[in-house]
Design a protein around this motif. Structure first.
Motif, PDB file in Angstrom:
ATOM      1  N   ILE A 246      53.122  32.512  51.139  1.00 35.11           N
ATOM      2  CA  ILE A 246      52.806  32.627  49.716  1.00 35.11           C
ATOM      3  C   ILE A 246      53.690  31.609  48.979  1.00 35.11           C
ATOM      4  N   VAL A 247      53.068  30.805  48.088  1.00 33.74           N
ATOM      5  CA  VAL A 247      53.825  29.804  47.326  1.00 33.74           C
ATOM      6  C   VAL A 247      53.746  30.028  45.818  1.00 33.74           C
ATOM      7  N   ASP A 248      52.736  30.774  45.359  1.00 31.72           N
ATOM      8  CA  ASP A 248      52.611  31.019  43.925  1.00 31.72           C
ATOM      9  C   ASP A 248      51.836  32.300  43.712  1.00 31.72           C
ATOM     10  N   HIS A 249      51.914  32.829  42.501  1.00 30.64           N
ATOM     11  CA  HIS A 249      51.247  34.090  42.228  1.00 30.64           C
ATOM     12  C   HIS A 249      50.859  34.162  40.761  1.00 30.64           C
ATOM     13  N   ALA A 250      50.044  35.117  40.449  1.00 27.31           N
ATOM     14  CA  ALA A 250      49.668  35.427  39.063  1.00 27.31           C
ATOM     15  C   ALA A 250      49.559  36.930  38.943  1.00 27.31           C
ATOM     16  N   SER A 251      50.216  37.476  37.913  1.00 23.85           N
ATOM     17  CA  SER A 251      50.144  38.904  37.654  1.00 23.85           C
ATOM     18  C   SER A 251      49.058  39.130  36.610  1.00 23.85           C
ATOM     19  N   ILE A 252      47.939  39.752  37.042  1.00 29.79           N
ATOM     20  CA  ILE A 252      46.784  39.921  36.152  1.00 29.79           C
ATOM     21  C   ILE A 252      47.031  41.039  35.155  1.00 29.79           C
ATOM     22  N   GLY A 253      47.771  42.049  35.556  1.00 26.06           N
ATOM     23  CA  GLY A 253      48.034  43.178  34.681  1.00 26.06           C
ATOM     24  C   GLY A 253      47.305  44.433  35.151  1.00 26.06           C
ATOM     25  N   ILE A 254      47.328  45.442  34.304  1.00 24.88           N
ATOM     26  CA  ILE A 254      46.720  46.737  34.644  1.00 24.88           C
ATOM     27  C   ILE A 254      45.211  46.659  34.410  1.00 24.88           C
ATOM     28  N   MET A 255      44.444  47.109  35.386  1.00 23.61           N
ATOM     29  CA  MET A 255      42.985  47.106  35.261  1.00 23.61           C
ATOM     30  C   MET A 255      42.449  48.469  35.682  1.00 23.61           C
ATOM     31  N   THR A 256      41.316  48.854  35.118  1.00 19.03           N
ATOM     32  CA  THR A 256      40.645  50.117  35.453  1.00 19.03           C
ATOM     33  C   THR A 256      39.239  49.796  35.928  1.00 19.03           C
ATOM     34  N   LEU A 257      38.874  50.322  37.113  1.00 20.27           N
ATOM     35  CA  LEU A 257      37.573  50.038  37.695  1.00 20.27           C
ATOM     36  C   LEU A 257      36.471  50.814  36.983  1.00 20.27           C
ATOM     37  N   SER A 258      35.309  50.211  36.947  1.00 13.10           N
ATOM     38  CA  SER A 258      34.124  50.936  36.473  1.00 13.10           C
ATOM     39  C   SER A 258      33.698  51.932  37.549  1.00 13.10           C
ATOM     40  N   PRO A 259      32.915  52.942  37.197  1.00  9.89           N
ATOM     41  CA  PRO A 259      32.486  53.922  38.225  1.00  9.89           C
ATOM     42  C   PRO A 259      31.787  53.273  39.418  1.00  9.89           C
ATOM     43  N   PHE A 260      30.948  52.278  39.189  1.00 14.82           N
ATOM     44  CA  PHE A 260      30.263  51.646  40.315  1.00 14.82           C
ATOM     45  C   PHE A 260      31.262  50.951  41.229  1.00 14.82           C
ATOM     46  N   ASP A 261      32.208  50.184  40.622  1.00 15.25           N
ATOM     47  CA  ASP A 261      33.220  49.508  41.442  1.00 15.25           C
ATOM     48  C   ASP A 261      34.105  50.516  42.146  1.00 15.25           C
ATOM     49  N   GLN A 262      34.344  51.649  41.505  1.00 10.17           N
ATOM     50  CA  GLN A 262      35.163  52.689  42.146  1.00 10.17           C
ATOM     51  C   GLN A 262      34.467  53.229  43.379  1.00 10.17           C
ATOM     52  N   MET A 263      33.165  53.511  43.284  1.00  6.72           N
ATOM     53  CA  MET A 263      32.427  54.026  44.447  1.00  6.72           C
ATOM     54  C   MET A 263      32.312  52.967  45.531  1.00  6.72           C
ATOM     55  N   LYS A 264      32.107  51.706  45.132  1.00  6.82           N
ATOM     56  CA  LYS A 264      31.999  50.639  46.128  1.00  6.82           C
ATOM     57  C   LYS A 264      33.307  50.481  46.886  1.00  6.82           C
TER      58      LYS A 264
END
Length: 1343
Positions: A246-264
């Motif tokens: 690993i040479v670099d990174h990005a912190s996207i932050g807090i995210m909440t999944l939609s119900p469809f993405d949660q089931m997937k």
């Protein structure tokens, strides 16, 4: 508008930062390296060396604070903090320059180098009224794993070891208000990347800790004994798994999944039977780049890891305080034996990381990622790799949506642009009745890519958009993109916070500039939906048409009309019209037709659809075009010129008597002949020609009135010349021109300002055209009759702002002749108007009386008379300053060739009471003539004997005229005092110019009033002499090298002696006379400014006479040592401890001086010194008589009137040495050199002549011994045989080599022996020897 690269700052001294950070990149390092390497062509070596020096920024770590108020450049353990300051550039314009605020080595552990760092803007909650951050913190990561926090001045605040691996990257995320409902609010955090872990520090905890540490350091610096621990840091540590590198990174932050993405996601992880929670979990998303996978996506569930509490290493006090307390404790015995050896430093405890596996990624085994840059909206990220690609990631879906090729070693950044609702285009579609046609402001994101290999900076519309901008910037730049704002804000405090000053910056080390990119919002719109894009295309087409080589103006006019009418947006229409009006290829008729067509088109449209600003702009420009056409027409119309006015006519016009008018003519003629300095001239010689473009650029309409923009003096004169020059030359109608300008909307005050600026700048032309005075009188009369020129309520007892404006212009002007003429014209017009007012007022009171001889009095008339006197004085003074001595016999110093500045009444009024004398003193210094010339002019002596002629005039006549005008300011003592001071000031600039100091002393000696002479001499001593003399004394006493040339040093010491002697004489003489009363001429009583030199001199305290005499003795001794090049003489050895301590003290103070009996050893040294001085003086006198072609005064002009033997006798009296000893030695030295005639005169001054006679007897014997024993003639040997044995033995004991001159006639020696016999008593032991010697001499004479 298009994309633009705009410079907003420069570096004040970037090379100094380079030499500090990268010493091996210095200019001399590359040249040194060539000597040890293989031989290469010189051009190739030079090119490589230049490339290496320019490439230094690539080796360093750069970071910029989000508010652009701090830039940090670092390399290894060194860092430079740059802060912006507003300063004037070389072109005179004010610009922002980054200057070094702090530089040095950061506090790192021994043997470890810093790896990288990032600056993070921190603002306390109580922000200043300007909205700027209170302070900025610099976060630095090290190879040891430490993360340290510093202030802007390099003071360490916090040091934390979070992991034992090297720090790879630090990134900051700050608070931002969510743009849409439902978007998760992001918290502030600092993320730190290690090779296999990510540490995130909560922003609120970090903010509180840094604030506490900063307060703690401030208290520690004040008291030194505070020891308060700050609150611990709360952080999370994730161990990244299933990734190779690993040479670099990005912190996207807090995210909440939609119900469809949660089931997937649940199905992918747990299979068909996976359980699903009712509420989707919140996760922190991290994206890494490296290898296997090329891009990795990590998701950390909130609450799965508890925050860790760290122990903070706090720097409480500075190095100085710590060192002082450690040393003090050792001195005072506070340390115990166990504390003498410091205990080994223990490493802080490192908490283990919570494992976090990669969820998914972009697997590409051959591709290695290098950098990742997150977009401002946290939805896209740009990734660079080792294949020279830039890949655009959709971080929400985990997909690569776009790729750019050919960008090896690229640097990327983002620009976010918000739409301006006022410029939103009207969509050609039906709007929903439930929606707002205007809607919220849209936001566009642009990707900025810098390719250093190609030296190009590109701006791309993200995802499907085209390239919207490209700039050639060079191959050595660095792209800086902070990507965050200041820390410490929340949803309340961020409401009034504006975005960062510049989102992205480009640093160019070659030009030393800092630039930013401006991208308009409309560039993000597609061509199908953007009317603005079409408008910009038409504007570019119009610009291309204006640059084309087509010579048909009708064709250009037709195409330009068509293009400008096709443009939809009012702002773009205005931009297109401005391009036309600023083009020099479009004739006036075409500009008028195009502007008129556009205005007609706007007036035909419906009222609510017309942009009022554009319509008003067209109307104003059209009025200016018509005015330009009218003025050009009036200038082209030639009228029949009247015959030039006679002298009587001009005298009547100016209301002057015949005598006063002829005096004015004489003054102007002298000024014209002496004034040889260049004046402002137009290159083409056509003063009434002004292009349409410049005319429109100079003027602007505002509320039906024409205003002149702020311009440079030359542009102001050009505009005035276009209006009035033909009128002043009598070639155009002044009445028609004034009427045209008044009708156009010019105020009389602006026209008066333009007229006066033109008149005052055309001084040379005006003096060649006497009829221009009558033309000016006509113009001024016409302007004065305009409305609102002179207030209707003005009466004779008040000051009119109209005439005050004219007088102010004359006061500020450096064109003295033109100002004097304009003042006469103004006075004449004022008097005429006042007389008219008075006639109307008193015509009803006095009927039939003779009022022709009356002159109405007014306050303005008195002000005009005062100004006329001041301007006449200034003109005479300026004429004197322009005069020059025709022949200069000696070498001229560069200081004397500097031109004198031009005078004005304002300058003289602000120069203080001594300003006039100081100005003449500067002129005297540059001419370099004797002070006696000033006395000669003052006394009005016979000037025919003085052959100093300049341009047919005796400059003495001009000097006498100046004396008559300024009887108080140029009083002889005042002028000599200022000349004395001017010479010594110039000498202080170049001490090798000894003649300046000598001339200063000459002027000092010419002062008649002892009080002024005393004060000036004392000020010279304290300001310029004593410090340099002190250094010279101690250097001569130790190393005999004083750092100045021998001639300059000798002159300096001689002048010091002369200065102190003058001071002593002035102190005695001042008791016999009164201090002078300083007065000022009536016309100059209003002068303000610094206190004059004479006033300061009169305020000086009286000296302590014995102390000055003591100092005078030292100066004389030092002067003698340098004058006669006396070796191995230590001047301070001639004085005891009291005498040494009294030197160089304040001459007005009372010091303890030597008194009583002196040490015999010191007296012996003093006597030896005085004997050496007398011997050297006699030797110098003998040498001067032999070499008569070079006089003593030419070699040493300050030697005039100085008698060294007499001075040595005077010194002997002060140094407690017998005066007779020095006198006898002087006589003996004269006879030794064969100057018997001078010896006979000096013989009479000796008191003990018997002792002197016995000394001279030996000298006579030495002469006779040389004649008999060393010449050895036959007659001499026979005579020697006949001499008595006693005399023969005595002669053989004599050493003739002790004589300085043995070639002395025997008759002269006989006279010497006779004088010896005359003064030796008969009972003296050597009397018989003298008689025998006389007989021998007579025998030689007779043989």
């Amino acid at each position: 508008m298009s994309c633009a690269l705009v410079p907003f700052g420069h570096f004040q001294d970037l090379e100094a930062a380079r030499d500090f950070l990268c010493p091996h990149r210095r200019q001399g390092s590359a040249a040194a390296g060539r000597d040890s390497g293989e031989s290469r062509p010189a051009e190739e070596e030079e090119s490589n060396s230049k490339n290496q020096r320019n490439y230094w920024l690539q080796d360093c770590v750069l970071s910029l604070s989000p508010t652009n108020d701090l830039m940090v450049i670092a390399n290894e353990q060194k860092a430079v903090f740059l802060v912006p300051k507003w300063k004037h550039s070389d072109k005179g314009k004010e610009e922002m320059q980054y200057a070094v605020g702090w530089s040095g080595s950061l506090n790192v552990e021994e043997g470890l180098e810093q790896d990288l760092f990032v600056t993070c803007g921190v603002s306390l909650c109580n922000r200043s009224s300007t909205g700027r951050p209170d302070w900025t913190c610099i976060v630095v990561g090290f190879t040891s794993g430490y993360v340290r926090f510093y202030t802007e001045s390099g003071v360490l605040l916090l040091a934390q070891l979070l992991n034992e691996d090297p720090v790879l990257q630090l990134k900051c995320r700050t608070y931002e208000i969510p743009r849409h409902p439902g978007v998760t609010e992001q918290n502030e955090e600092l993320s730190i990347l290690y090779p296999a872990a990510i540490v995130t520090i909560d922003g609120f905890s970090l903010f509180q800790s840094l604030r506490a540490c900063r307060n703690q350091v401030a208290r520690a610096a004040a008291s030194g004994n505070e020891n308060v621990q700050p609150p611990p840091l709360a952080y999370k540590k994730w161990g990244l798994q299933d990734v190779d590198t690993i040479v670099d990174h990005a912190s996207i932050g807090i995210m909440t999944l939609s119900p469809f993405d949660q089931m997937k996601t649940a199905s992918n992880i747990g299979g068909y039977n996976a359980a699903i929670k009712n509420s989707p979990p919140a996760m922190s998303q991290y994206v890494t780049v490296g290898s296997n996978p090329f891009t990795g996506f990590f998701f950390a569930l909130e609450g799965s890891s508890q925050p860790l509490l760290s122990h903070v290493a706090l720097a409480v006090a500075s190095k100085l305080t710590s060192a002082l307390f450690n040393a003090a404790s050792g001195w005072l015995g506070w340390k115990s034996k166990h504390e003498e050896e410091p205990a080994p430093k223990q490493k802080p405890k490192v908490e283990p990381a919570t494992p976090l596996a990669v969820r998914f990624g972009l697997p590409d085994s051959r591709r290695h990622g290098e950098r990742i840059c997150l977009s401002p909206c946290n939805t896209l990220a740009a990734v660079t790799d080792d294949f020279g690609r830039v890949i655009l990631l959709d971080v929400t879906r985990g997909l690569a949506v776009r790729m750019w090729k050919g960008y090896r070693d690229a640097e990327v950044g983002w620009i976010q642009t918000v739409e301006d609702l006022h410029e939103r285009e009207t969509e050609k579609m039906d709007f929903s009745p439930f929606g707002n046609a205007q809607g919220p402001s849209r936001v566009a994101q642009f990707l900025v890519i810098y390719a250093p290999r190609r030296g190009i900076l590109e701006v791309w519309s993200t995802q499907q958009g085209p390239r919207v901008g490209a700039f050639n910037v060079g191959k050595y730049c660095r792209l800086l993109y902070p990507g965050y704002k200041i820390m410490g804000l929340n949803n309340v405090t961020s409401q009034g916070w504006q975005p960062q000053t510049y989102q992205i910056c480009l640093v160019d080390p070659v030009s030393g500039s800092v630039k930013t990119v401006h991208v308009p919002f409309h560039l993000a719109l597609s061509d199908k939906k953007s009317e603005r894009a079409k408008d910009m295309h038409l504007v570019k087409k119009l610009n291309a048409l204006l640059k084309a080589k087509s010579s048909d103006p009708d064709l250009i006019e037709a195409e330009a009309k068509e293009l400008i009418l096709d443009i939809k947006y009012p702002a773009t229409k205005k931009q297109a019209l401005e391009s036309l009006l600023t083009s020099e290829r479009v004739p006036l008729s075409s500009l008028t037709n195009i502007t008129q067509t556009l205005m007609d088109n706007l007036q035909k449209q419906e009222l609510e659809c017309v942009d009022e600003g554009l319509l008003q702009f067209c109307a104003n420009k059209l009025k200016l075009l018509h005015l330009y056409e009218l003025v050009s027409k009036l200038n082209s119309q030639s009228i029949q010129k009247d015959s030039p006015p006679s002298d009587n006519d001009l005298a009547k016009l100016l209301r002057l008597e015949e005598k006063d008018f002829h005096r004015l003519e004489t003054l102007l003629e002298n000024y014209k002949k002496e004034n040889t300095q260049t004046t402002v001239q137009f290159a083409d010689g056509k003063d009434d020609v002004l292009s349409v473009r410049m005319f429109l650029e100079y003027l602007e309409y505002e509320k039906d009135m024409i205003n002149v923009k702020n311009m440079e003096d030359g542009e102001y004169v050009a505009l005035g010349s276009f209006f009035f020059w033909k009128c002043l030359c009598g070639e155009s109608s002044a009445e028609e021109m004034c009427h045209a300008l008044e009708s156009a909307g010019f105020s009389p005050q602006i026209l008066l300002s333009l007229l006066l600026n033109l008149w005052l700048s055309k001084e040379k032309d005006i003096l060649d055209k006497p009829d221009s005075v009558s033309c000016l009188h006509t113009m001024l009369s016409l302007l004065s009759k305009m409305k609102v020129a002179i207030d209707e309520s003005w009466d004779t007892q008040s000051v009119s702002p109209w005439w005050q404006q004219m007088r102010t212009a004359c006061v500020h002007s450096e064109s003295n002749a033109a100002a004097l003429l304009s003042a006469h014209v103004g006075h004449s017009v004022t008097a005429h108007i006042i007389d008219s007012v008075a006639e109307k007022k008193f015509s009803q009171i006095i009927v039939g009386s003779d009022t022709e001889s009356w002159e109405a009095l007014s306050l303005d008339t008195e002000y005009w008379k005062l100004l006329l006197k001041q301007l006449e004085d200034c003109l005479i003074l300026q004429t004197l300053l322009h005069s020059k001595v025709s022949k200069r016999t000696r070498r001229v110093s560069s200081l004397q060739t500097d031109p004198l500045g031009k005078l004005s009444v304002k300058k003289l009024l602000e120069a203080g009471k001594g300003g006039i004398a100081d100005t003449v003193a500067k002129w005297v210094f540059r001419q370099g003539f004797s002070p006696l010339v000033l006395n000669l002019a003052q006394q009005k002596a016979n000037t025919d004997k003085v052959c100093l002629v300049t341009s047919g005039f005796l400059f003495l006549d001009l000097l006498q005229l100046a004396y008559q005008q300024f009887p108080c300011s140029l009083e002889v003592d005042v002028l000599h005092a200022h000349c004395c001071w001017e010479y010594v000031v110039q000498w202080n600039k170049d001490p090798e110019e000894a003649c300046f100091l000598i001339r200063s002393i000459d002027h000092l000696r010419c002062l008649m009033n002892a009080h002024v002479q005393h004060g000036i001499a004392l000020m010279m001593w304290n300001t310029f002499i004593v410090k340099r003399l002190s250094s010279a004394t101690y250097l001569m006493d130790k190393v005999s090298d004083v750092g100045m040339g021998d001639v300059a040093m000798t002159a300096f010491l001689g002048c010091c002696s002369e200065l102190l002697q003058t001071l002593l004489e002035a102190d005695v003489t001042s008791d016999e006379m009164q201090a002078p009363v300083l007065d000022t001429e009536d016309a100059w009583v209003a002068v303000e400014g610094p206190v004059s030199i004479v006033e300061l001199a009169l305020e000086q305290k009286r000296i302590h006479y014995p102390l000055v005499e003591h100092q005078f003795v030292l100066c004389t001794i030092l002067y003698a040592i340098m004058r006669f090049s006396l070796k191995s003489v230590k001047p301070l050895s001639l004085f005891d401890s009291k005498g040494k301590n009294a030197f160089f003290k304040d001459l007005t103070s009372i010091q303890l001086l030597p008194s009583g009996d002196m040490d015999p050893n010191v007296l012996s040294v003093r006597q030896q010194f005085l004997v050496k001085v007398v011997s050297a003086a006699v030797q110098s006198l003998c040498s001067a008589q032999k070499a008569k072609e070079v006089s003593e005064e030419e070699l040493f002009p300050f030697e005039k009137g100085r008698n060294w033997p007499t001075l040595a006798v005077d010194l002997a009296q002060y140094l407690q040495i017998s005066e007779d000893v020095i006198k006898r030695h002087y006589v003996c030295e004269l006879y030794s050199y064969g100057m018997d005639h001078l010896g006979e005169e000096a013989f009479l001054m000796v008191t003990d002549k018997e002792v002197l006679a016995s000394q001279l007897l030996i000298l006579a014997g030495q002469r006779l011994a040389f004649a008999l024993l060393h010449v050895q003639t036959k007659e001499g040997m026979e005579l020697l045989a006949r001499l008595p044995p006693t005399l023969c033995t005595w002669l053989k004991a004599m050493d003739p080599q002790e004589l300085q001159n043995v070639e002395v006639p025997i008759a002269t020696t006989a006279k010497l022996i006779n004088k010896v016999i005359e003064h030796l008593p008969e009972n003296h032991g050597q009397y018989s020897l003298a008689l025998n010697l006389m007989e021998a001499v007579e025998s030689i004479s007779s043989s």
